[in-house]
Structure formats: C-alpha cells, structure tokens
Design a protein around this motif. Structure first.
Motif, PDB file in Angstrom:
ATOM      1  N   THR A 180       0.875  -1.177   0.000  1.00 61.20           N
ATOM      2  CA  THR A 180       0.000   0.000   0.000  1.00 61.20           C
ATOM      3  C   THR A 180       0.910   1.224   0.000  1.00 61.20           C
ATOM      4  OG1 THR A 180      -1.641  -1.260   1.212  1.00 61.20           O
ATOM      5  CG2 THR A 180      -1.908   1.125   1.202  1.00 61.20           C
ATOM      6  N   VAL A 181       0.733   2.070  -1.017  1.00 60.12           N
ATOM      7  CA  VAL A 181       1.732   3.113  -1.280  1.00 60.12           C
ATOM      8  C   VAL A 181       1.924   4.015  -0.062  1.00 60.12           C
ATOM      9  CG1 VAL A 181       2.291   5.086  -2.747  1.00 60.12           C
ATOM     10  CG2 VAL A 181       1.220   3.063  -3.749  1.00 60.12           C
ATOM     11  N   ALA A 182       0.822   4.548   0.486  1.00 64.01           N
ATOM     12  CA  ALA A 182       0.944   5.496   1.602  1.00 64.01           C
ATOM     13  C   ALA A 182       1.602   4.841   2.817  1.00 64.01           C
ATOM     14  CB  ALA A 182      -0.428   6.042   1.970  1.00 64.01           C
ATOM     15  N   ASN A 183       1.185   3.603   3.109  1.00 67.12           N
ATOM     16  CA  ASN A 183       1.750   2.915   4.279  1.00 67.12           C
ATOM     17  C   ASN A 183       3.233   2.623   4.086  1.00 67.12           C
ATOM     18  OD1 ASN A 183      -1.141   2.464   3.959  1.00 67.12           O
ATOM     19  ND2 ASN A 183      -0.975   1.362   5.896  1.00 67.12           N
ATOM     20  N   ALA A 184       3.605   2.208   2.866  1.00 67.95           N
ATOM     21  CA  ALA A 184       5.001   1.850   2.617  1.00 67.95           C
ATOM     22  C   ALA A 184       5.892   3.094   2.698  1.00 67.95           C
ATOM     23  CB  ALA A 184       5.140   1.179   1.253  1.00 67.95           C
ATOM     24  N   VAL A 189       8.767   1.040   8.977  1.00 66.63           N
ATOM     25  CA  VAL A 189       9.367   0.861  10.310  1.00 66.63           C
ATOM     26  C   VAL A 189      10.802   0.386  10.130  1.00 66.63           C
ATOM     27  CG1 VAL A 189       9.196  -0.300  12.534  1.00 66.63           C
ATOM     28  CG2 VAL A 189       7.115   0.201  11.222  1.00 66.63           C
ATOM     29  N   PRO A 190      11.831   1.154  10.544  1.00 62.08           N
ATOM     30  CA  PRO A 190      11.696   2.543  11.016  1.00 62.08           C
ATOM     31  C   PRO A 190      11.367   3.490   9.861  1.00 62.08           C
ATOM     32  CG  PRO A 190      14.018   1.915  10.902  1.00 62.08           C
ATOM     33  CD  PRO A 190      13.233   0.682  10.546  1.00 62.08           C
ATOM     34  N   SER A 213       2.996  10.721  10.896  1.00 60.79           N
ATOM     35  CA  SER A 213       2.239  10.467  12.130  1.00 60.79           C
ATOM     36  C   SER A 213       0.923   9.752  11.825  1.00 60.79           C
ATOM     37  CB  SER A 213       1.976  11.773  12.871  1.00 60.79           C
ATOM     38  OG  SER A 213       0.956  12.511  12.216  1.00 60.79           O
ATOM     39  N   LYS A 214       0.405   9.945  10.605  1.00 58.58           N
ATOM     40  CA  LYS A 214      -0.879   9.355  10.214  1.00 58.58           C
ATOM     41  C   LYS A 214      -0.763   7.866   9.887  1.00 58.58           C
ATOM     42  CE  LYS A 214      -4.254  12.327  10.216  1.00 58.58           C
ATOM     43  NZ  LYS A 214      -5.519  11.993  10.895  1.00 58.58           N
ATOM     44  N   PHE A 215       0.437   7.435   9.481  1.00 54.27           N
ATOM     45  CA  PHE A 215       0.574   6.036   9.044  1.00 54.27           C
ATOM     46  C   PHE A 215       1.433   5.252  10.031  1.00 54.27           C
ATOM     47  CE2 PHE A 215      -0.791   8.271   5.299  1.00 54.27           C
ATOM     48  CZ  PHE A 215      -1.781   7.442   4.819  1.00 54.27           C
TER      49      PHE A 215
END
Ligand SMILES: *[C@@H]1O[C@H](CO)[C@@H](O)[C@H](O)[C@H]1NC(C)=O
Length: 215
Positions: A180-184, A189-190, A213-215
């Motif tokens: 998922t583009v936004a999550n990746a 992490v980190p 901060s959103k993801f």
C-alpha cells in the motif's frame, strides 16, 4: 527469417510466458506444509499421500467482511496462507467489500496481475502506468463488469455509490503480496528519513511529519 531467429523468438516467448506469474508446478500439487523448517521459493510440500480435500478448500467467501475502518473497505484473502493446496499453483482469489464511498487505497501486488469482477454496486477503478508516462487509466464498473490490473502497477478502487459494493478478484500468484503506497512510504518501520521524503514529494517538513504520524 533464419531458423535460429525463430528458435530464439520462441524461447523468449516461452520464457516471458513462464515468468508472467508464479513458476509452473513440477508435480500434480504441493500442499504447503506449515510445519516444515525448510526455506524454499514458495512453501515446502507435505507428503502427497496425506492430501485431503480440505487442503484444496476454503469456506466463507459469501460472507461480507467488516468495512468499519478508516478506508471503508476490507479484503478477504484466499491465498496459500488460507488454502495450502494453492502452493506452487500460481493463483489465488480475494473478496473485497466496500462501504458506501469506501476505497481500496492505491497499492501494488509485486507478484500478480489481478482480474476483478464486480458482484454488487458500482466501482470507480484505475491504475497508473510506469515512468515516464505515469498514464492514469480509469473506468467506472457496474455489476458483472470485469477489469484487469497488470502486475506491479499501482491501482485502486472506490465504491462510487451509496450502497455497499462487493467484488471478487483472481490473482496470478499463490502469494500476490500487497504494497500500500501510503503505508510503505509514510508508515515504514523505522521511518524513511524526513528530509528524503521532503525532497521526494516537494513538501514541507511539517507536512511530512504529519503524514508520517498518520501512518
Ligand atoms: C466491525 O469492526 C468494528 C471496528 O473494529 C467493530 O467495532 C465492530 O464491532 C465490528 N462489527 C462486526 C459486526 O463485527
């Protein structure tokens, strides 16, 4: 054309076909053995004599998933993790439920093309071609419509209606994977260093911090 050129052409064609999805099986089946400590490309097989119908079976894809989440969609997967008999077969299936106006956010499947059929509702779908064109190909689908997302390309769906929508999709891998583009990008992490994302997205540091901060 010389016989060599034809031979090379056929060879190239057969290679591109066999690498368009998971590799072909070398036996009737290779039911994943969850106990195996062996690392192979895919999963190790259990003894074929122990094969049972339930290894090739999954129940419950008629059940709607719970779409109460921030994107308003949920995927119910039937990959090799849910159905061990899919190991080495190069296919899998998912059900996707969408709340009204819910989205399946932009993502890619690193190992699979996806062919999607709308069972209920109306979906706005799209994918983006690779660089440098980044052409956005989009269409509105209705019940019974079928659309394909080519392997590796960023794609999404949106329920373009005030009723629930349901789709079912087949994928050309036993384990398609999802990025998922936004999550990746913003939720790794980190974290990816903020100044890298500031340059990459041409945004202020504060916006990048907010997105992280959103993801
Ligand atoms: C759906 O998920 C939400 C959020 O996790 C939860 O509060 C709710 O109880 C779930 N609904 C059902 C029917 O399971």
């Amino acid at each position: 054309m010389s016989p060599q050129i034809i031979l090379y052409g056929l060879l190239a064609l057969s290679l591109s076909l066999s690498f368009a999805a998971d590799l072909s099986p070398l036996q009737d089946f290779c039911i994943a053995d969850p106990q195996s400590r062996v690392f192979v490309n895919g999963l190790a097989c259990k003894d074929p004599k122990l094969a049972a119908a339930n290894d090739f079976f999954f129940a419950g894809l008629h059940l709607a998933g719970n779409t109460s989440n921030r994107v308003g969609s949920v995927v119910t997967p039937v990959t090799v993790s849910q159905m061990p008999g899919l190991n080495t077969l190069g296919i899998s299936m998912i059900r996707i439920d969408y709340a009204p106006w819910g989205i399946n956010p932009p993502h890619t499947h690193p190992r699979a093309s996806e062919i999607l059929t709308v069972l209920e509702g109306c979906l706005e779908v799209g994918f983006v071609t690779s660089n440098p064109d980044n052409r956005h190909i989009t269409k509105v689908l209705h019940k019974g419509d079928v659309f394909v997302f080519p392997i590796g390309l960023v794609h999404y769906q949106r329920n373009a209606g005030s009723a629930n929508a349901v789709a079912i999709a087949a994928l050309s891998s036993q384990n398609p994977g999802v990025v998922t583009v936004a999550n990746a990008v913003f939720g790794s992490v980190p974290d990816i260093a903020g100044d890298i994302l500031v340059k990459a997205f041409q945004l202020d540091n504060s916006v990048i911090n907010y997105l992280q901060s959103k993801f």
